[in-house]
Write an enzyme that holds these catalytic residues in place. Structure first.
Site, PDB file in Angstrom:
ATOM      1  CB  ILE A 251      -0.985  -0.018   1.202  1.00  0.00           C
ATOM      2  CG1 ILE A 251      -1.871   1.229   1.239  1.00  0.00           C
ATOM      3  CG2 ILE A 251      -0.304  -0.221   2.544  1.00  0.00           C
ATOM      4  CD1 ILE A 251      -3.049   1.114   2.246  1.00  0.00           C
ATOM      5  CB  SER A 252       1.268   4.114  -2.297  1.00  0.00           C
ATOM      6  OG  SER A 252       1.254   3.397  -3.500  1.00  0.00           O
ATOM      7  CD  GLN A 253       6.421   7.736   2.154  1.00  0.00           C
ATOM      8  OE1 GLN A 253       7.140   7.371   1.223  1.00  0.00           O
ATOM      9  NE2 GLN A 253       6.775   8.655   3.010  1.00  0.00           N
TER      10      GLN A 253
END
Ligand code: SAH
Length: 214
Positions: free
Chosen positions: A64-66
């Site tokens: 899950i992207s930053q």
């Protein structure tokens, strides 16, 4: 699972952290406030990491992207209400949800079937204007083109031509592009069918954009 006052408080702290890192676009910060990131973690025991500004593993080796990166990509897309957005790399569905909080209609493609099935179910429970597709993002979605905006959330070795073709004139594409050992965030504006304007927005780290489905 609920979105409690504690979650909302943690989200507010995260928003302030992202602001201090240079994203001051209030519409983007409001979108991050609206979307409960903890609901997008596949493994709910990891929920306590949801409001730390870091990418996090989900399943099948994906992330899950930053939050900062989600904020940056969302800002660079200059989303306007009812924009039709193509996303490559559905993953957890979090970035797609943030885009809908900006007023976008999102069409998102995932190449890993396990992730696709799981995120499709999660997103449909939220009733957001997101349509999920199982397929190879290198090809885009010609049947639904043209798009106002295109976002890649996996690092591409190059910008696939079909994605540029599937954009409207005046449209914007934002993507992490491999550049040697590193990846750079690129923003491309389509000026005409043959002219594109490119700007660079710093180093970033994404999982690779791979060919084919699995
Ligand atoms: N947008 C996501 C980030 C996901 S990580 C989020 O908010 O959580 C990147 C995702 O891109 C992974 O799930 C990976 O499987 C997917 N991916 C990689 N190459 C792809 C391709 N060619 N087409 C579609 N999805 C791809």
């Amino acid at each position: 699972m609920d979105d409690t006052l504690i979650h909302k408080g943690l989200r507010e702290q995260l928003v302030e952290e992202i602001r201090s890192k240079g994203i001051t676009d209030e519409n983007v910060l409001n979108a991050l406030r609206k979307i409960p990131r903890h609901l997008f973690f596949f493994d709910r025991s990891m929920e306590k990491f949801a409001y730390i500004d870091k990418a996090f593993p989900i399943e099948s080796g994906q992330t899950i992207s930053q939050p900062y990166t989600v904020a940056l990509q969302t800002h660079l897309l200059s989303i306007e209400k009812n924009d039709k957005v193509l996303e490559i790399g559905t993953g957890s569905g979090y970035q797609a949800a943030v885009l809908t909080a900006m007023g976008a209609q999102v069409y998102t493609i995932e190449r890993q079937q396990e992730i696709y099935v799981r995120t499709k179910a999660l997103l449909s429970s939220f009733h957001l204007p997101i349509t999920t597709f199982y397929g190879d993002g290198y090809k885009g979605l010609p049947q639904l083109a043209p798009f106002d905006k295109v976002i890649l959330t996996a690092a591409a070795p190059y910008i696939p031509r079909p994605l540029l073709e599937q954009m409207k004139i005046g449209g914007i594409l934002v993507a992490p592009v491999e550049n040697g050992e590193q990846q750079e965030m690129i923003r491309i504006k389509k000026i005409s069918d043959t002219e594109f304007e490119q700007t660079r927005h710093g180093i970033c780290a994404f999982v690779p954009m791979l060919k084919g489905i699995c």
